[in-house]
Design a protein around this motif. Structure first.
Motif, PDB file in Angstrom:
ATOM      1  N   THR A  92       3.593  -1.295   5.812  1.00  0.00           N
ATOM      2  CA  THR A  92       3.591  -0.215   4.811  1.00  0.00           C
ATOM      3  C   THR A  92       2.249  -0.189   4.111  1.00  0.00           C
ATOM      4  OG1 THR A  92       4.495  -1.715   3.193  1.00  0.00           O
ATOM      5  CG2 THR A  92       6.047  -0.295   4.330  1.00  0.00           C
ATOM      6  N   LEU A  93       1.923   0.986   3.572  1.00  0.00           N
ATOM      7  CA  LEU A  93       0.677   1.150   2.838  1.00  0.00           C
ATOM      8  C   LEU A  93       0.923   0.789   1.392  1.00  0.00           C
ATOM      9  CD1 LEU A  93      -0.485   4.574   4.250  1.00  0.00           C
ATOM     10  CD2 LEU A  93      -1.100   2.318   5.007  1.00  0.00           C
ATOM     11  N   LYS A  94       0.193  -0.205   0.933  1.00  0.00           N
ATOM     12  CA  LYS A  94       0.348  -0.609  -0.456  1.00  0.00           C
ATOM     13  C   LYS A  94      -0.878  -0.120  -1.211  1.00  0.00           C
ATOM     14  CE  LYS A  94       3.216  -4.624   0.337  1.00  0.00           C
ATOM     15  NZ  LYS A  94       3.382  -4.617   1.779  1.00  0.00           N
ATOM     16  N   PHE A  95      -0.725   1.041  -1.836  1.00  0.00           N
ATOM     17  CA  PHE A  95      -1.896   1.631  -2.465  1.00  0.00           C
ATOM     18  C   PHE A  95      -2.387   0.842  -3.658  1.00  0.00           C
ATOM     19  CE2 PHE A  95      -2.294   5.189   0.132  1.00  0.00           C
ATOM     20  CZ  PHE A  95      -1.036   5.663   0.445  1.00  0.00           C
ATOM     21  N   TYR A  96      -1.494   0.030  -4.221  1.00  0.00           N
ATOM     22  CA  TYR A  96      -1.947  -0.700  -5.405  1.00  0.00           C
ATOM     23  C   TYR A  96      -2.896  -1.834  -5.055  1.00  0.00           C
ATOM     24  CZ  TYR A  96       1.815  -3.876  -4.005  1.00  0.00           C
ATOM     25  OH  TYR A  96       2.623  -4.703  -3.309  1.00  0.00           O
ATOM     26  N   THR A  97      -3.080  -2.099  -3.756  1.00  0.00           N
ATOM     27  CA  THR A  97      -4.079  -3.097  -3.384  1.00  0.00           C
ATOM     28  C   THR A  97      -5.396  -2.443  -2.976  1.00  0.00           C
ATOM     29  OG1 THR A  97      -3.251  -3.048  -1.135  1.00  0.00           O
ATOM     30  CG2 THR A  97      -2.402  -4.758  -2.581  1.00  0.00           C
ATOM     31  N   MET A  98      -5.401  -1.125  -2.842  1.00  0.00           N
ATOM     32  CA  MET A  98      -6.618  -0.469  -2.340  1.00  0.00           C
ATOM     33  C   MET A  98      -7.403   0.090  -3.511  1.00  0.00           C
ATOM     34  SD  MET A  98      -5.553   1.271   1.177  1.00  0.00           S
ATOM     35  CE  MET A  98      -4.030   2.103   0.999  1.00  0.00           C
ATOM     36  N   HIS A  99      -8.074  -0.803  -4.214  1.00  0.00           N
ATOM     37  CA  HIS A  99      -8.732  -0.382  -5.453  1.00  0.00           C
ATOM     38  C   HIS A  99      -9.944   0.487  -5.194  1.00  0.00           C
ATOM     39  CE1 HIS A  99      -6.078  -3.065  -7.529  1.00  0.00           C
ATOM     40  NE2 HIS A  99      -6.456  -4.065  -6.785  1.00  0.00           N
ATOM     41  N   LEU A 100     -10.743   0.137  -4.187  1.00  0.00           N
ATOM     42  CA  LEU A 100     -11.942   0.931  -3.924  1.00  0.00           C
ATOM     43  C   LEU A 100     -11.569   2.339  -3.479  1.00  0.00           C
ATOM     44  CD1 LEU A 100     -14.193  -1.688  -2.158  1.00  0.00           C
ATOM     45  CD2 LEU A 100     -14.558  -0.651  -4.374  1.00  0.00           C
ATOM     46  N   THR A 101     -10.509   2.439  -2.661  1.00  0.00           N
ATOM     47  CA  THR A 101     -10.068   3.768  -2.235  1.00  0.00           C
ATOM     48  C   THR A 101      -9.668   4.602  -3.441  1.00  0.00           C
ATOM     49  OG1 THR A 101      -9.165   2.668  -0.302  1.00  0.00           O
ATOM     50  CG2 THR A 101      -8.568   4.957  -0.637  1.00  0.00           C
ATOM     51  N   THR A 102      -8.942   3.974  -4.347  1.00  0.00           N
ATOM     52  CA  THR A 102      -8.516   4.682  -5.559  1.00  0.00           C
ATOM     53  C   THR A 102      -9.711   5.184  -6.348  1.00  0.00           C
ATOM     54  OG1 THR A 102      -6.743   3.057  -5.658  1.00  0.00           O
ATOM     55  CG2 THR A 102      -7.010   4.484  -7.555  1.00  0.00           C
ATOM     56  N   LEU A 103     -10.709   4.316  -6.488  1.00  0.00           N
ATOM     57  CA  LEU A 103     -11.891   4.725  -7.255  1.00  0.00           C
ATOM     58  C   LEU A 103     -12.613   5.881  -6.577  1.00  0.00           C
ATOM     59  CD1 LEU A 103     -13.205   1.271  -8.384  1.00  0.00           C
ATOM     60  CD2 LEU A 103     -12.685   3.171  -9.864  1.00  0.00           C
ATOM     61  N   CYS A 104     -12.748   5.813  -5.256  1.00  0.00           N
ATOM     62  CA  CYS A 104     -13.416   6.909  -4.546  1.00  0.00           C
ATOM     63  C   CYS A 104     -12.635   8.196  -4.702  1.00  0.00           C
ATOM     64  CB  CYS A 104     -13.548   6.579  -3.058  1.00  0.00           C
ATOM     65  SG  CYS A 104     -14.696   5.249  -2.728  1.00  0.00           S
TER      66      CYS A 104
ATOM     67  N   ARG B  81      -5.716 -10.601  -2.290  1.00  0.00           N
ATOM     68  CA  ARG B  81      -4.810 -11.387  -1.458  1.00  0.00           C
ATOM     69  C   ARG B  81      -3.848 -12.187  -2.327  1.00  0.00           C
ATOM     70  NH1 ARG B  81      -5.319 -16.463   0.186  1.00  0.00           N
ATOM     71  NH2 ARG B  81      -7.478 -16.518  -0.516  1.00  0.00           N
ATOM     72  N   ASN B  82      -4.387 -12.857  -3.350  1.00  0.00           N
ATOM     73  CA  ASN B  82      -3.535 -13.662  -4.230  1.00  0.00           C
ATOM     74  C   ASN B  82      -2.545 -12.800  -4.977  1.00  0.00           C
ATOM     75  OD1 ASN B  82      -4.503 -16.247  -3.718  1.00  0.00           O
ATOM     76  ND2 ASN B  82      -6.305 -15.867  -4.975  1.00  0.00           N
ATOM     77  N   HIS B  83      -3.031 -11.669  -5.450  1.00  0.00           N
ATOM     78  CA  HIS B  83      -2.151 -10.771  -6.197  1.00  0.00           C
ATOM     79  C   HIS B  83      -1.008 -10.302  -5.318  1.00  0.00           C
ATOM     80  CE1 HIS B  83      -1.387  -6.542  -7.786  1.00  0.00           C
ATOM     81  NE2 HIS B  83      -0.842  -7.351  -8.650  1.00  0.00           N
ATOM     82  N   GLN B  84      -1.340  -9.932  -4.082  1.00  0.00           N
ATOM     83  CA  GLN B  84      -0.295  -9.459  -3.193  1.00  0.00           C
ATOM     84  C   GLN B  84       0.681 -10.572  -2.869  1.00  0.00           C
ATOM     85  OE1 GLN B  84      -1.967  -7.199  -0.069  1.00  0.00           O
ATOM     86  NE2 GLN B  84       0.007  -6.505   0.674  1.00  0.00           N
ATOM     87  N   ALA B  85       0.148 -11.793  -2.676  1.00  0.00           N
ATOM     88  CA  ALA B  85       1.025 -12.929  -2.374  1.00  0.00           C
ATOM     89  C   ALA B  85       1.990 -13.184  -3.526  1.00  0.00           C
ATOM     90  CB  ALA B  85       0.184 -14.167  -2.089  1.00  0.00           C
TER      91      ALA B  85
END
Lengths: 281, 120
Positions: A92-104, B81-85
């Motif tokens: 699944t796509l976890k957008f909350y981990t894609m910080h640079l994408t969000t900023l762009c 990575r840590n945050h996701q873990a």
């Protein structure tokens, strides 16, 4: 002093919680439709478009912003970093981990329709409620800690920009003289729109203009800036113990966001020309 | 100026470790790997010019900038990575099953040996 703080923290055990905490949806600024997308692509690659901009390709399709525009970045490094973020997704796509994408996406879509002056004004307004300038009166240990950790950064920025920013312990906060604001305004005017987007993001995360500027100017690294921003929390953790599912969780999230913001600012403000000098003559 | 508390080598190794964690065994064919190795090689080459040349100052600053950027990127990869873990461990379990919910208060689900009679 910073090192002893971290060492003391590791002495306390972690308290595990049994209760379930609702998962947070960090990203959903304007894309609730993409809440639980499965990963619909295999390969991520970048390609260069007209005018030196770079695009991201997911399999054969070009990535678009939530606003529908084509997703373009002005330099290769940022494109590669964004591509790595998309490549890191599994299932699944976890957008909350894609910080640079969000900023762009924010910089490209500009959903709140901000212009550069508004962003600079907002940043200067934040200076009046800067974390580093707000001191407590008690407990004494925290007062000392704030003095020892925050004062050096404050002095550094006052020297670097030749301004005065005081610190105060009353509820109204420090009085920032207009000359200081003008100096900062002049400095911030030299940033382009993308860099200002990133800077505003970092300021919002760290809750401090001083710490953000210190980190952007490479006086502090990300871990130090986050530690200073969370100084009171770290002090409380030292007293009462660390709770992994809250404290560490927040710390890693703050670090990730701040690092993304800092990287975004640096990559957006440097020019990509390589000038070779003949040194070995 | 922030002290160079860890060498560029450590930042490089850290980034490569993170990339390997993200991308699996084929990480050395990825875009990010190639770019990162290029950057480190380029900056390593220019550091030799620092010591001798008069105008080495500008290269030193670029090297410091690259050093800071590499640490920032390492921090970004490691923290996500840590945050996701942590998220998956503490907040990502979803609804508990009936058996898990019961065991939270120390109970077990009732069983009837021999089945209830209407199973196959």
């Amino acid at each position: 002093m910073l090192r002893s703080l971290v060492r003391l923290r590791s002495h306390f055990g972690n308290a595990h919680a049994l209760s379930k905490v609702c998962p947070r949806s960090q990203h959903a600024r304007y894309s609730t439709a993409l809440a639980d997308r499965r990963k619909f692509y295999q390969d991520v690659s970048i390609s260069q478009g007209d005018g030196g901009i770079y695009e991201i390709n997911l399999d054969r399709r070009k990535l678009k912003t939530p606003g529908g525009k084509l997703f373009t970045v002005p330099n290769e490094a940022l494109a590669i970093a964004v591509a790595t973020e998309w490549d890191a997704q599994r299932d699944t796509l976890k957008f909350y981990t894609m910080h640079l994408t969000t900023l762009c996406n924010t910089a490209l879509d500009n959903p709140t329709q901000r212009n550069e002056d508004q962003m600079i004004g907002a940043a200067l307004k934040f200076l009046e409620t800067d974390t580093v300038c707000y001191r407590v009166d008690e407990p004494h240990a925290l007062v000392e800690l704030q003095k020892n950790e925050w004062d050096p950064v404050l002095h550094w920025i006052e020297n670097r920009y030749n301004v005065t920013i005081g610190s105060s312990s009353n509820i109204l906060g420090p009085e920032i003289p207009n000359a200081t604001k003008d100096t900062f305004r002049q400095h911030l005017n030299s940033y382009n729109f993308w860099s200002l987007t990133g800077l505003e993001y970092v300021i919002t995360q760290l809750k401090s203009v001083v710490l953000s500027m210190a980190m952007i100017d490479r006086h502090l690294n990300v871990e130090q800036a986050v530690l200073l921003s969370r100084l009171e929390e770290e002090y409380q953790i030292q007293s009462w113990g660390n709770v992994e599912w809250a404290h560490d969780y927040d710390m890693y999230e703050l670090r990730a966001r701040t690092a993304a913001g800092a990287l975004f600012v640096h990559l957006s403000s440097e020019s990509s020309t390589i000038k070779r000098k003949l040194l070995q003559d | 100026m922030a002290t160079l508390s860890s060498s560029p080598l450590r930042a490089c190794r850290g980034i490569l470790k993170e990339l390997r964690a993200i991308q699996g065994p084929s990480y050395n064919k990825s875009l990010a790997y190639n770019y990162v190795m290029d950057q480190f090689r380029k900056n390593k080459a220019s550091s030799r010019g620092c010591v001798t040349a008069v105008t080495g100052e500008r290269y030193c600053r670029a090297q410091q900038e690259a050093h800071h950027a590499s640490h920032t990127y390492l921090c970004l990869l490691a923290s996500t990575r840590n945050h996701q873990a942590l998220h998956n461990y503490y907040h990502g379990k979803g609804d508990r099953s009936l058996a898990q919910a019961a065991s939270m208060v120390g109970l077990r689900l009732p069983t009837q040996p021999g089945g209830k009679g209407w199973e196959k």
